[in-house]
Design a protein around this motif. Structure first.
Motif, PDB file in Angstrom:
ATOM      1  N   LEU A 161      59.080  45.960  44.716  1.00 44.46           N
ATOM      2  CA  LEU A 161      58.715  45.792  43.311  1.00 44.46           C
ATOM      3  C   LEU A 161      59.860  45.181  42.525  1.00 44.46           C
ATOM      4  O   LEU A 161      61.017  45.577  42.678  1.00 44.46           O
ATOM      5  N   VAL A 162      59.528  44.214  41.667  1.00 44.37           N
ATOM      6  CA  VAL A 162      60.465  43.660  40.689  1.00 44.37           C
ATOM      7  C   VAL A 162      59.859  43.912  39.318  1.00 44.37           C
ATOM      8  O   VAL A 162      58.710  43.535  39.063  1.00 44.37           O
ATOM      9  N   THR A 163      60.582  44.591  38.443  1.00 44.06           N
ATOM     10  CA  THR A 163      60.090  44.876  37.090  1.00 44.06           C
ATOM     11  C   THR A 163      61.113  44.395  36.069  1.00 44.06           C
ATOM     12  O   THR A 163      62.211  44.934  35.969  1.00 44.06           O
ATOM     13  N   LEU A 164      60.749  43.351  35.328  1.00 50.35           N
ATOM     14  CA  LEU A 164      61.625  42.736  34.329  1.00 50.35           C
ATOM     15  C   LEU A 164      60.818  42.482  33.063  1.00 50.35           C
ATOM     16  O   LEU A 164      59.722  41.924  33.115  1.00 50.35           O
ATOM     17  N   MET A 165      61.366  42.861  31.925  1.00 50.33           N
ATOM     18  CA  MET A 165      60.624  42.749  30.674  1.00 50.33           C
ATOM     19  C   MET A 165      60.423  41.295  30.259  1.00 50.33           C
ATOM     20  O   MET A 165      61.238  40.422  30.570  1.00 50.33           O
ATOM     21  N   PHE A 166      59.339  41.041  29.559  1.00 52.74           N
ATOM     22  CA  PHE A 166      59.017  39.691  29.097  1.00 52.74           C
ATOM     23  C   PHE A 166      59.969  39.268  27.982  1.00 52.74           C
ATOM     24  O   PHE A 166      60.601  38.216  28.054  1.00 52.74           O
ATOM     25  N   GLY A 167      60.042  40.092  26.931  1.00 50.26           N
ATOM     26  CA  GLY A 167      60.936  39.818  25.802  1.00 50.26           C
ATOM     27  C   GLY A 167      61.597  41.111  25.377  1.00 50.26           C
ATOM     28  O   GLY A 167      60.945  42.149  25.291  1.00 50.26           O
ATOM     29  N   ASN A 168      62.899  41.066  25.123  1.00 51.34           N
ATOM     30  CA  ASN A 168      63.636  42.294  24.842  1.00 51.34           C
ATOM     31  C   ASN A 168      63.357  42.838  23.450  1.00 51.34           C
ATOM     32  O   ASN A 168      63.312  42.088  22.470  1.00 51.34           O
ATOM     33  N   ASN A 169      63.216  44.158  23.357  1.00 57.92           N
ATOM     34  CA  ASN A 169      62.868  44.808  22.104  1.00 57.92           C
ATOM     35  C   ASN A 169      64.029  44.896  21.113  1.00 57.92           C
ATOM     36  O   ASN A 169      63.815  45.097  19.924  1.00 57.92           O
ATOM     37  N   GLU A 170      65.269  44.742  21.578  1.00 54.26           N
ATOM     38  CA  GLU A 170      66.415  44.853  20.680  1.00 54.26           C
ATOM     39  C   GLU A 170      66.943  43.503  20.215  1.00 54.26           C
ATOM     40  O   GLU A 170      67.272  43.340  19.040  1.00 54.26           O
ATOM     41  N   VAL A 171      67.038  42.533  21.129  1.00 57.64           N
ATOM     42  CA  VAL A 171      67.610  41.228  20.747  1.00 57.64           C
ATOM     43  C   VAL A 171      66.601  40.093  20.829  1.00 57.64           C
ATOM     44  O   VAL A 171      66.892  38.979  20.395  1.00 57.64           O
ATOM     45  N   GLY A 172      65.428  40.343  21.395  1.00 61.94           N
ATOM     46  CA  GLY A 172      64.369  39.345  21.404  1.00 61.94           C
ATOM     47  C   GLY A 172      64.414  38.316  22.511  1.00 61.94           C
ATOM     48  O   GLY A 172      63.519  37.472  22.615  1.00 61.94           O
ATOM     49  N   THR A 173      65.422  38.357  23.367  1.00 70.33           N
ATOM     50  CA  THR A 173      65.553  37.350  24.419  1.00 70.33           C
ATOM     51  C   THR A 173      64.369  37.402  25.385  1.00 70.33           C
ATOM     52  O   THR A 173      63.970  38.473  25.839  1.00 70.33           O
TER      53      THR A 173
END
Length: 386
Positions: free
Chosen positions: A143-155
């Motif tokens: 499994l690879v789990t990586l967020m789409f857009g960061n909740n703190e800086v928006g990247t």
């Protein structure tokens, strides 16, 4: 005094049309959708229609959507549910250092159960390097789990490239898209992902409802046990009113993406131009271009963030220092630490402004001017950080 709410990344107000859509399901159509009588069938019809509406907006089949209690449960269901069900294929998971705690803590729980987790670093813009993902992949990675857009800086992460990298590998790809949904066009039929998490309260829908998209053919071990709701994938009576509201919120959010993007870029420009004119020292944290349009994380060198947030609140401006899930914590942001190191000035002076429903140009002008006055009054010192 009017309070200007610029913390939409933490939660967002209910859209009036969402409230109107939900109301009948609190009194007239209150049935249990699993009941076979007409009251239950009315609730079931509303549930099925809402699922279809959301599926069409995300460009997936309605059978691929599992309703949950929110983003946290969706992340846990994807990560823990997949890992436990497929442990025979391997026990290695890849994630990043800047994930939401719903992902990080789920991975930490799996480590206690014997799994190995690789936490990828990010660069100073908050992005994972594709080469680091490739290097971390092992034969036993499941499994690879990586967020789409960061909740703190928006990247925004290179989701498409990462998904394509995994095409010839057994590992499935999950992404937390809680912050991206509604402000970025999520055409799931065109993205090489296997699972995706979304939460309604970030898109002007109700709290306590979310969903997990699960590509056809992927099996998850249930996190909850009880009834056979959600095609036996998630036990518990469905929250029909909230799901109806979720569908309406999704409909409104997706149809207004371009309009919102343009408006939020304008808001950010107002803040930047005003602070520059007022000779305020500041630096924007996150990627300059690959970023969510509604999230703006800014460091004001020489200013104590707790004092700044307190003074903003007194001035009627509701902003935050980052993730709402760690509000009140004296610990520095794990996202900024991963980006800049634990000794960086940026970590101690970072505030997040996030835009959404109800915000206006006039409000942003006030936020910009009041923030400049407060920063100066607090005795800002230091040099500009590029």
């Amino acid at each position: 005094m009017e309070v200007v709410y610029v913390d939409h990344a933490a939660t967002s107000p209910l859209h009036p049309d969402v409230i109107e859509a939900m109301l009948p399901y609190f009194h007239t159509y209150f049935g249990n959708p699993s009941s076979i009588h007409q009251v239950g069938r009315q609730a079931r019809q509303a549930l099925d229609q809402a699922r279809v509406k959301i599926a069409r907006k995300l460009k997936v089949s309605e059978q691929s959507l599992v309703f949950t209690s929110g983003g946290t449960e969706s992340d846990n269901m994807a990560i823990i549910g997949y890992a436990l069900e497929h442990q025979k294929l391997g026990n290695h998971i890849i994630t990043s250092e800047i994930e939401h705690h719903a992902v990080l803590h789920a991975c930490q729980e799996l480590e206690k159960r014997g799994f190995e987790v690789t936490y990828l670093p990010v660069d100073e813009t908050g992005r994972v390097k594709l080469n680091d993902v490739q290097t971390a992949l092992r034969d036993d990675t499941i499994l690879v789990t990586l967020m789409f857009g960061n909740n703190e800086v928006g990247t925004i992460q290179p989701i498409k490239d990462i998904g394509e990298l995994l095409n010839d590998h057994q590992a499935v790809f999950h992404t937390d898209a809680v912050q991206a949904c509604g402000v970025v066009d999520l055409q799931l039929d065109e993205l090489p992902i296997d699972m995706l998490s979304v939460s309604a309260h970030k898109i002007n829908g109700p709290k306590g409802i979310g969903l997990l998209y699960v590509r056809e053919g992927i099996k998850l071990r249930p996190v909850l046990y009880g009834g056979e709701q959600e095609r036996k994938r998630r036990a518990g009576t469905e929250n029909v009113a909230a799901i109806v509201g979720f569908a309406k919120a999704m409909e409104i959010a997706v149809e207004s993406i371009k309009e919102k993007q343009e408006l939020y870029h304008q808001f950010a420009r107002i803040l930047i131009d005003t602070w520059t004119k007022e000779e305020v020292l500041f630096s924007i944290n996150g990627h300059q271009y690959e970023r969510l349009p509604h999230v703006m994380n800014v460091s004001f060198p020489g200013v104590n963030i707790e004092s700044l947030l307190m003074n903003l609140d007194l001035a009627g401006i509701a902003a935050s220092s980052g993730s709402a899930c760690t509000a009140g914590s004296i610990e520095p942001s794990h996202v900024l630490v991963a980006m800049f190191g634990d000794s960086s000035e940026r970590i101690q002076s970072a505030v997040r402004f996030s835009f959404g429903l109800g915000n206006t140009i006039e409000q942003m002008e006030r936020v910009a001017k009041d923030t400049a006055l407060i920063v100066k009054r607090l005795g800002q010192q230091g040099e500009f950080i590029s």
